[in-house]
Design an enzyme around this catalytic site. Sequence first.
Site, mmCIF file in Angstrom:
data_model
loop_
_atom_site.group_PDB
_atom_site.id
_atom_site.type_symbol
_atom_site.label_atom_id
_atom_site.label_comp_id
_atom_site.label_asym_id
_atom_site.label_seq_id
_atom_site.Cartn_x
_atom_site.Cartn_y
_atom_site.Cartn_z
ATOM 1 N N CYS A 154 59.917 44.317 41.817
ATOM 2 C CA CYS A 154 59.698 42.943 42.276
ATOM 3 C C CYS A 154 59.402 42.062 41.067
ATOM 4 O O CYS A 154 58.586 42.415 40.219
ATOM 5 C CB CYS A 154 58.561 42.895 43.288
ATOM 6 S SG CYS A 154 58.912 43.913 44.732
ATOM 7 N N GLY B 207 51.166 49.874 42.556
ATOM 8 C CA GLY B 207 52.392 50.655 42.675
ATOM 9 C C GLY B 207 52.819 50.962 44.099
ATOM 10 O O GLY B 207 52.474 50.258 45.018
ATOM 11 N N CYS C 146 56.129 52.131 40.673
ATOM 12 C CA CYS C 146 56.750 51.721 41.935
ATOM 13 C C CYS C 146 58.238 52.033 41.865
ATOM 14 O O CYS C 146 58.818 52.082 40.778
ATOM 15 C CB CYS C 146 56.518 50.222 42.130
ATOM 16 S SG CYS C 146 57.145 49.600 43.695
ATOM 17 N N CYS D 96 31.062 38.883 44.442
ATOM 18 C CA CYS D 96 32.001 39.964 44.784
ATOM 19 C C CYS D 96 31.494 41.257 44.141
ATOM 20 O O CYS D 96 30.302 41.444 43.989
ATOM 21 C CB CYS D 96 33.429 39.588 44.387
ATOM 22 S SG CYS D 96 33.702 39.384 42.620
ATOM 23 N N CYS E 268 32.710 22.755 41.506
ATOM 24 C CA CYS E 268 32.697 23.615 42.702
ATOM 25 C C CYS E 268 31.338 23.561 43.377
ATOM 26 O O CYS E 268 31.249 23.510 44.609
ATOM 27 C CB CYS E 268 33.009 25.068 42.331
ATOM 28 S SG CYS E 268 34.727 25.353 41.887
ATOM 29 N N CYS F 284 42.723 25.453 43.282
ATOM 30 C CA CYS F 284 41.709 24.539 43.833
ATOM 31 C C CYS F 284 42.322 23.464 44.733
ATOM 32 O O CYS F 284 41.873 23.260 45.851
ATOM 33 C CB CYS F 284 40.899 23.894 42.713
ATOM 34 S SG CYS F 284 39.817 22.576 43.298
ATOM 35 N N CYS G 197 36.808 39.023 49.749
ATOM 36 C CA CYS G 197 36.034 38.884 48.511
ATOM 37 C C CYS G 197 36.315 37.558 47.809
ATOM 38 O O CYS G 197 35.422 36.960 47.227
ATOM 39 C CB CYS G 197 36.296 40.062 47.584
ATOM 40 S SG CYS G 197 38.021 40.229 47.063
ATOM 41 N N CYS H 1 37.603 45.996 39.767
ATOM 42 C CA CYS H 1 38.413 45.370 40.817
ATOM 43 C C CYS H 1 39.883 45.625 40.491
ATOM 44 O O CYS H 1 40.243 45.778 39.327
ATOM 45 C CB CYS H 1 38.110 43.867 40.844
ATOM 46 S SG CYS H 1 39.350 42.903 41.726
ATOM 47 N N ASP H 2 40.691 45.623 41.520
ATOM 48 C CA ASP H 2 42.127 45.822 41.325
ATOM 49 C C ASP H 2 42.741 44.700 40.482
ATOM 50 O O ASP H 2 43.778 44.880 39.858
ATOM 51 C CB ASP H 2 42.806 45.887 42.707
ATOM 52 C CG ASP H 2 44.231 46.388 42.593
ATOM 53 O OD1 ASP H 2 44.484 47.232 41.721
ATOM 54 O OD2 ASP H 2 45.081 45.944 43.379
HETATM 55 S S1 SF4 Z 1 37.542 39.549 41.029
HETATM 56 FE FE1 SF4 Z 1 38.248 41.097 42.500
HETATM 57 S S2 SF4 Z 1 36.509 41.409 43.849
HETATM 58 FE FE2 SF4 Z 1 36.142 39.482 42.761
HETATM 59 S S3 SF4 Z 1 37.018 37.885 44.096
HETATM 60 FE FE3 SF4 Z 1 38.640 38.496 42.689
HETATM 61 S S4 SF4 Z 1 39.798 40.068 43.800
HETATM 62 FE FE4 SF4 Z 1 37.815 39.856 44.815
HETATM 63 S S1 SF4 Z 2 38.037 23.792 46.738
HETATM 64 FE FE1 SF4 Z 2 38.133 23.681 44.498
HETATM 65 S S2 SF4 Z 2 36.261 22.593 43.907
HETATM 66 FE FE2 SF4 Z 2 35.977 23.322 46.011
HETATM 67 S S3 SF4 Z 2 34.946 25.297 45.760
HETATM 68 FE FE3 SF4 Z 2 37.160 25.691 45.930
HETATM 69 S S4 SF4 Z 2 37.901 25.786 43.831
HETATM 70 FE FE4 SF4 Z 2 35.868 24.804 43.773
#
Ligand code: SF4
Ligand code: SF4
Length: 431
Positions: A27, A74, A23, A266, A323, A355, A260, A281-282
């Site tokens: 940043c 970049g 780049c 994903c 979760c 979260c 995603c 994945c990026d």
């Molecule tokens: S790992 Fe990559 S594809 Fe999977 S949720 Fe994260 S950013 Fe999206």
């Molecule tokens: S809000 Fe928190 S506990 Fe609920 S699905 Fe998302 S990461 Fe998991």
Amino acid sequence: MSHDSPGAPQAFHLLAKPTGAVCNLDCKYCFFLSKERLYPNSTFRMSDEVLERYVQQLLESHGDTEVDIAWQGGEPTLMGLEFFERSVEYVEKYRRPGQRVRYSLQTNGTRLDDAWGAFLEKHGFLVGLSVDGPRELHDAYRVNKGGAGTFEQVMQGLAVLQRHGVAFNILCTVHAANAEHPLEVYRFFRDELGARHLQFIPIVEREAGNRVTERSVGAEQYGRFLIAIFEEWVRRDVGEVFVQMFDAALGAHVGQYSLCIFSPTCGDALALEHNGDLYSCDHYVEPDHLLGNIRDTSMARMVASEKQRKFGRDKQDTLPRYCRECPVRFACNGGCPRERFISTPGGEPGLNYLCAGYKLFFTHADRPMRIMAGLLQRDRAPSEIRQLYAREDAEHRQRAFARAGRNDGCPCGSGRKFKRCHGAHGAASAR
Ligand code: SF4
Ligand code: SF4
């Protein structure tokens, strides 16, 4: 592509990085810069051979549908305009008659000039422009190699886009410097820049263990940031300003996942490095997630490979119980695995750092999202929710005026006492 490659998705998204991580800016929070170590002694320029193979394979691996060609870095504009002109020529060479190609380019905007503007407009590019807010907030971390703020140059780049009528999105990272200024940031984009499509991307820079750098946004802080913007958006901007996070939340309420990070699984968003290496994945451009190189193996085969399919399923399979039992899981799905490095209150590893913020936001937005989803399902515009909010706000104000004592703060929010503001001539007249 599924007819060629069993197990592959119907369509996949690929971010191509023609300059790798290189780049022209520096940043402070950019995690890509450290990736230069992955390719020591590289020139970090995608060769013509790789470019042609990439375009050919991408088009061949999609059916007669829309195909996205997405460039990112970049800083991809470092390749020069001729590179992108060639990419369009290759598209014309390999595109099947029924295929429609959509181009996008993510850029810091500092190298855009009128030649770029004319090219981007001609081919209908959607440009993602990185701006972190008004000058002071933007310049906190978005600096050039000399450490100076880049706001001025980015605004010049935006002016190029606007002059040529190029469609653009604002990509705003949310971090320690701007996270406490949600409305200032949002109104700047909406009112000063005239932006209609916005993304607010949290900066989470992990240090040793589960600590994050001081530049990172706090989890709850991110949630509060989104809520403050949501409260303004839902009252006046629904249907006119599009905030990616809000669209994603609304989508989840009707069973559609456009992002995603909030999808149950994903694995359909891959990253192509400058030399043809394809990664899962990026966010996972690292040796363990290298699928192969498009010069040796077809992209379609790598996308369909068991390694990549497992990568995508792991997002769901590694969700902690916390979760799985969460009331907003249908919208959040645990977020991106890259950020799952803290433990649940019960001590189970694998909870997303963000979260607390996700929970705050998705819970807060639940009722209005349900209302908007209901409107959508009845073929009505989600923006009708603005009338509902206007009615509820008016009722709320009336009740607050009715309850206000002479020495209370005035419900109008002036900061003065009720008796010296709307209550000055008797509460009845204030209503
Ligand atoms: S790992 Fe990559 S594809 Fe999977 S949720 Fe994260 S950013 Fe999206
Ligand atoms: S809000 Fe928190 S506990 Fe609920 S699905 Fe998302 S990461 Fe998991």
